[in-house]
Design a protein around this motif. Structure first.
Motif, PDB file in Angstrom:
ATOM      1  N   LYS A 169      50.270-108.703  22.158  1.00  0.00           N
ATOM      2  CA  LYS A 169      50.144-109.581  23.312  1.00  0.00           C
ATOM      3  C   LYS A 169      49.197-110.717  22.972  1.00  0.00           C
ATOM      4  N   GLU A 170      49.258-111.761  23.787  1.00  0.00           N
ATOM      5  CA  GLU A 170      48.300-112.843  23.649  1.00  0.00           C
ATOM      6  C   GLU A 170      46.965-112.394  24.237  1.00  0.00           C
ATOM      7  N   LYS A 171      45.893-112.718  23.561  1.00  0.00           N
ATOM      8  CA  LYS A 171      44.575-112.254  23.980  1.00  0.00           C
ATOM      9  C   LYS A 171      44.184-112.786  25.355  1.00  0.00           C
ATOM     10  N   ALA A 225      46.334-114.091  27.681  1.00  0.00           N
ATOM     11  CA  ALA A 225      47.452-114.154  28.636  1.00  0.00           C
ATOM     12  C   ALA A 225      48.215-112.837  28.592  1.00  0.00           C
ATOM     13  N   GLY A 226      49.186-112.730  29.466  1.00  0.00           N
ATOM     14  CA  GLY A 226      49.927-111.479  29.558  1.00  0.00           C
ATOM     15  C   GLY A 226      51.211-111.440  28.766  1.00  0.00           C
ATOM     16  N   TYR A 227      51.478-112.483  27.956  1.00  0.00           N
ATOM     17  CA  TYR A 227      52.712-112.502  27.186  1.00  0.00           C
ATOM     18  C   TYR A 227      52.674-111.432  26.103  1.00  0.00           C
ATOM     19  N   ALA A 228      53.688-110.579  26.108  1.00  0.00           N
ATOM     20  CA  ALA A 228      53.739-109.471  25.149  1.00  0.00           C
ATOM     21  C   ALA A 228      55.073-109.502  24.404  1.00  0.00           C
ATOM     22  N   THR A 250      48.479-104.065  20.575  1.00  0.00           N
ATOM     23  CA  THR A 250      48.204-103.147  21.688  1.00  0.00           C
ATOM     24  C   THR A 250      48.724-101.742  21.435  1.00  0.00           C
TER      25      THR A 250
END
Length: 438
Positions: free
Chosen positions: A89-91, A93-96, A160
């Motif tokens: 994921k982006e640190k 933001a929630g983009y995974a 993650t």
């Protein structure tokens, strides 16, 4: 490091987790330095004398991988074995997204990156040596192999969850990543990776799920559905735009050449240009006495005739029935055309409506000697004049221009669809070139 320069995949090996004694399979025993126990989720490292040491806890994956570990497939010219699966994921933001580590015994590692059902095959300089020519510059674009890649995204990637085997401490790694797109390709620039002082570059190429499913013999229904437009997803509208952009100019030139060729091969010929005095028929309302024009000859096997009918009507109407008669066999062609012309002054402004002339076109008229039978009628019986002009073999330039206009409409439509598609793609980016238009 991956075990490379082999003729086939190395034999798999098995090790026992030092914590729970679960058996873990290694697909590249010599090249892997870290493994994940699928039972207790320990992140284990091989140290001196192949001693297993638990480094930390590896969070369990949220989604089961579509391509199972150990799967072998032949993809884009290379044999690959899936040896690792990572969820990232982006640190900030929630983009995974998800990545599959692919091992090739000749080149080393590559991976599949999957985000919202969009798949990208990603590899480094081992597969694409020209990547070594790229340098770390703080630009909003990268020029690579004669293409310009525009900055699409910047983020710090965090792992993650993961399973499988790796040759680096991926849980510790938090690389600063920049994405540059030129669909269907994408260039990744990764900085601040542990143990490196320069940026690493990777090239990604968009891959359809069906291609991956075929390569690894997987049921296509197991793949996630695509959501939205991928950062490097190829645009069918761009392909159409490029295609029509090449062919339409050629077609436009051909249409123009056909028009010019027609005017040279069968030049226009004026066969009649006369004024005729018309006499009112006192026995009928709004009608004039019919009359016959002098004869004229058509010498070509087949001709088109363009009739121009004029009259000096004023705030009135004129209707004319014209009968073209072949004097040899009495074959005839009949057309009726109306002329209306009105004008006035109202509310301080002048206005006009209609015209004092009309055109009629007849085609495929065989050669021979002809005359016209004219049957005029008008709301103004004081009108004394009608003018008839006939051109044989006219080049209807209006049709040529209309054809060219119609040919240009589809490229405009294709351009609009392509542009709209790109605007939707760049809605997912903080660096959209279309932001100024919003």
């Amino acid at each position: 490091m991956a075990t490379i320069n082999l003729n086939a995949f190395p034999y798999s090996d098995e090790v026992a987790c030092p914590k729970c004694k679960n058996i873990v399979t290694l697909y590249d025993p010599e090249g892997s330095e870290y493994i994940v126990c699928t039972s207790c989720h320990s992140f284990i490292r091989f140290i001196a004398n192949d001693t297993l040491v638990i480094q930390k806890y590896a969070p369990p994956v949220n989604q089961q991988p579509v391509i199972r570990l150990g799967s072998v497939g032949f993809f884009r010219g290379y044999d690959f074995k899936v040896i690792g699966y990572i969820e990232k994921k982006e640190k900030a933001a929630g983009y995974a997204w998800r990545e599959y580590i692919l091992y090739n015994y000749e080149k080393g590692y590559a991976n599949f990156a999957e985000y919202d059902g969009h798949w990208t095959f990603v590899a480094g300089k081992e597969f694409y040596p020209s990547l070594e020519k790229l340098s770390d510059r703080s630009w909003n674009f990268i020029e690579y192999e004669e293409n310009e890649y525009n900055l699409f995204n910047k983020y710090t990637a965090m792992t993650t969850a993961l399973i499988g085997e790796f040759d680096w401490d991926i849980l510790f790694e938090q690389a600063k990543t920049s994405e540059f797109v030129a669909p269907p390709n994408i260039v990744y620039k990764e900085q601040d990776k542990p143990g490196t002082s320069t940026a690493d570059f990777y090239l990604g190429k968009y891959a359809e799920p069906a291609e991956i499913a075929e390569a690894f013999k997987i049921d296509i229904n197991l793949f996630p559905q695509k959501v939205g437009i991928g950062a490097n997803q190829p645009s069918v509208h761009a392909k159409r735009w490029l295609a029509v952009g090449k062919i339409v100019p050629v077609l436009v030139i051909l249409v123009a050449l056909v028009g010019f060729a027609a005017s040279v091969i069968k030049p226009e010929l004026q066969v009649m240009d006369n004024d005729y005095f018309i006499v009112s028929d006192s026995t009928k309302v709004n009608e004039f006495k019919p009359f016959i024009t002098p004869s004229f000859e058509l010498k070509d096997n087949s001709s088109a005739l363009d009739f121009l009918i004029k009259s000096d009507i004023d705030n009135n109407w004129l209707e004319t029935t014209v009968v073209l008669v072949n004097e040899k066999n009495n074959q005839s062609w009949e057309v009726t055309e109306s002329i209306e012309y009105y004008h006035g002054y109202e509310a301080g402004e002048s206005w006009t409506e209609g015209s004092q002339e009309a055109n009629v076109l007849l085609s495929d008229i065989p050669n021979g000697k002809y005359h016209l039978n004219i049957y005029p009628a008008s709301g103004d019986t004081t009108n004394k004049n009608i003018h008839i002009n006939i051109l044989a073999n006219p080049v209807i330039w209006r049709n040529v221009w209309v054809t060219i206009l119609l040919l240009c409409l589809y490229p405009l439509y294709a351009w609009y669809r392509m542009r709209n598609y790109e605007k939707q793609r760049w809605m997912n980016s903080d660096y959209s070139p279309y932001e100024a238009e919003e």
